[in-house]
Design a protein around this motif. Structure first.
Motif, PDB file in Angstrom:
ATOM      1  N   SER A  54     -31.555  32.800   0.301  1.00 24.51           N
ATOM      2  CA  SER A  54     -31.243  32.326  -1.129  1.00 24.51           C
ATOM      3  C   SER A  54     -32.461  31.919  -1.796  1.00 24.51           C
ATOM      4  O   SER A  54     -33.500  31.597  -1.129  1.00 24.51           O
ATOM      5  N   ILE A  55     -32.490  32.168  -2.999  1.00 20.20           N
ATOM      6  CA  ILE A  55     -33.551  31.977  -3.578  1.00 20.20           C
ATOM      7  C   ILE A  55     -33.316  31.218  -4.885  1.00 20.20           C
ATOM      8  O   ILE A  55     -32.440  31.186  -5.707  1.00 20.20           O
ATOM      9  N   LEU A  56     -34.374  30.280  -5.151  1.00 13.26           N
ATOM     10  CA  LEU A  56     -34.473  29.359  -6.427  1.00 13.26           C
ATOM     11  C   LEU A  56     -35.396  29.931  -7.274  1.00 13.26           C
ATOM     12  O   LEU A  56     -36.687  29.922  -6.831  1.00 13.26           O
ATOM     13  N   PHE A  57     -35.091  30.147  -8.530  1.00 10.07           N
ATOM     14  CA  PHE A  57     -36.122  30.606  -9.716  1.00 10.07           C
ATOM     15  C   PHE A  57     -36.546  29.290 -10.247  1.00 10.07           C
ATOM     16  O   PHE A  57     -35.651  28.676 -10.659  1.00 10.07           O
ATOM     17  N   VAL A  58     -37.627  28.945 -10.453  1.00  6.07           N
ATOM     18  CA  VAL A  58     -37.956  27.696 -11.175  1.00  6.07           C
ATOM     19  C   VAL A  58     -38.358  28.580 -12.387  1.00  6.07           C
ATOM     20  O   VAL A  58     -39.461  28.931 -12.977  1.00  6.07           O
ATOM     21  N   THR A  59     -37.466  28.398 -13.425  1.00 10.04           N
ATOM     22  CA  THR A  59     -37.748  29.058 -15.000  1.00 10.04           C
ATOM     23  C   THR A  59     -38.077  27.978 -15.817  1.00 10.04           C
ATOM     24  O   THR A  59     -38.401  26.725 -15.873  1.00 10.04           O
ATOM     25  N   GLY A  60     -38.107  28.583 -17.106  1.00 13.70           N
ATOM     26  CA  GLY A  60     -38.216  27.646 -18.364  1.00 13.70           C
ATOM     27  C   GLY A  60     -37.962  28.296 -19.514  1.00 13.70           C
ATOM     28  O   GLY A  60     -37.189  29.446 -19.542  1.00 13.70           O
ATOM     29  N   ARG A  61     -37.910  27.615 -20.875  1.00 14.92           N
ATOM     30  CA  ARG A  61     -37.645  28.236 -21.790  1.00 14.92           C
ATOM     31  C   ARG A  61     -38.121  29.962 -21.949  1.00 14.92           C
ATOM     32  O   ARG A  61     -39.102  30.033 -21.896  1.00 14.92           O
ATOM     33  N   GLY A  62     -37.397  30.534 -22.643  1.00 15.37           N
ATOM     34  CA  GLY A  62     -37.672  31.997 -22.913  1.00 15.37           C
ATOM     35  C   GLY A  62     -37.521  32.978 -21.617  1.00 15.37           C
ATOM     36  O   GLY A  62     -37.959  34.007 -21.750  1.00 15.37           O
ATOM     37  N   LYS A  63     -36.888  32.390 -20.336  1.00 11.19           N
ATOM     38  CA  LYS A  63     -37.075  33.355 -19.421  1.00 11.19           C
ATOM     39  C   LYS A  63     -35.494  33.673 -19.118  1.00 11.19           C
ATOM     40  O   LYS A  63     -35.363  34.106 -17.856  1.00 11.19           O
TER      41      LYS A  63
END
Ligand code: G1P
Length: 303
Positions: A54-63
């Protein structure tokens, strides 16, 4: 699976991508294609090939394009099915099946250390991997899988490192280490983006890490460092004394696709390796070298 197996990975993708502007003004840098797949896919493929579940993407606005990419695309799939494009349909569908993916947003960009801190609940007390999407490594055996082997033998933090010319060293986290194996170092110190004359070695940290859960407490105690950001390197440094820290000098070719020249090199290198593109691209490059980029030369190569 034993208790020491690394099954979770964190991929931070919240950064602005300023080094690739203007292309990244309205799209995530991680979605820019290297040949015909987004840069982030190479890194996800390395994680999956290394046994990450399993993978966690730490994203932000615009992603959001990243989330859509790893989802099914029902309309597109319907269209491909109707047109009988079976191979493409299969390829597109498989992207959504690669691995279980979670998302969390880093609401304010406070640095790489802070991005990793957002993974605390996901990680839930286990050791885990971090892969930086800017760093693509072309290797016969995935670098992360080699690091997992090293982790099995030397439980502790493991950092991927490679030798970088001194004049470029101030763009990297740099280790000072004692060689303890063919490719393994015990890390005595590490420093984020030192001036060349202060760098403890030419061994730079590349974007692959195996971290132990104690990193979260350490990040929480870390004050802003280089660039006013909470640096992961500083948080790892504070673990010295309580955790063993190792560096693994990987075998493979590294491409930093977060800046323009690295991005261009990756595109050319990966395209040259492709059966469907390599031959024609090689001929084109040879021709360019012979003839230069004068108007006639370019015209001849237009279709
Ligand atoms: C980050 C890390 C740095 C590491 C680099 C690898 O820096 O802070 O220690 O060497 O990734 O790509 P960034 O490139 O995000 O500035």
């Amino acid at each position: 699976m034993n208790g020491n197996t690394i099954a979770k990975a964190v991929i931070p993708v919240a950064g602005y991508g300023t080094r690739l502007l203007p292309a990244t003004k309205s799209q995530p840098k991680e979605m820019l294609p290297v040949v015909d797949r987004p840069a982030v896919q190479y890194v996800v493929e390395e994680a999956v090939a290394s046994g990450i579940e399993s993978i966690l993407f730490v994203t932000g606005r615009g992603k959001r394009a990243i989330e859509d990419y790893f989802d099914y695309s029902i309309e597109l799939e319907g269209e491909l099915e109707q047109k009988g494009k079976k191979d493409l349909l299969h390829e597109i569908r498989e992207i959504g099946n690669m691995v279980q993916i979670f998302y969390v947003r880093q609401k304010i960009q406070r640095g790489l250390g802070d991005a990793i801190y957002q993974a605390k609940r996901f990680v839930n007390g286990t050791s885990f991997a971090v892969l930086l999407a800017d760093d693509i490594i072309d290797a016969d055996v995935p670098v992360l899988s080699r690091m997992k082997e090293a982790y099995q033998e030397n439980l502790g933090v493991i950092l991927a490192v490679t030798r970088i010319p001194r004049e470029e060293i101030s763009q990297w986290g740099v280790i000072q280490g004692k060689k303890i194996g063919e490719r393994l170092y015990e890390v005595e110190d590490l420093v984020e983006k030192p001036e060349p004359e202060e760098a403890p070695s030419d061994l730079a940290i590349v974007g692959r890490y195996i971290l132990t859960p104690s990193i979260f407490e350490s990040i929480a105690r870390t004050t802003p460092g280089k660039g006013g950001e909470i640096q992961l390197t500083d948080a790892i440094r504070s673990l010295r004394g309580s955790e063993r820290i190792y560096a693994y000098e990987f075998a493979g070719t590294y491409y930093g696709v977060g800046d323009k020249i690295g991005y261009l090199k990756a595109n050319i290198a990966f395209a040259l390796k492709r059966e469907d593109l390599g031959k024609e691209l090689r001929e084109f490059l040879e021709k360019l070298r012979e003839e230069g980029l004068h108007e006639d030369g370019v015209k001849k190569w237009r279709r």
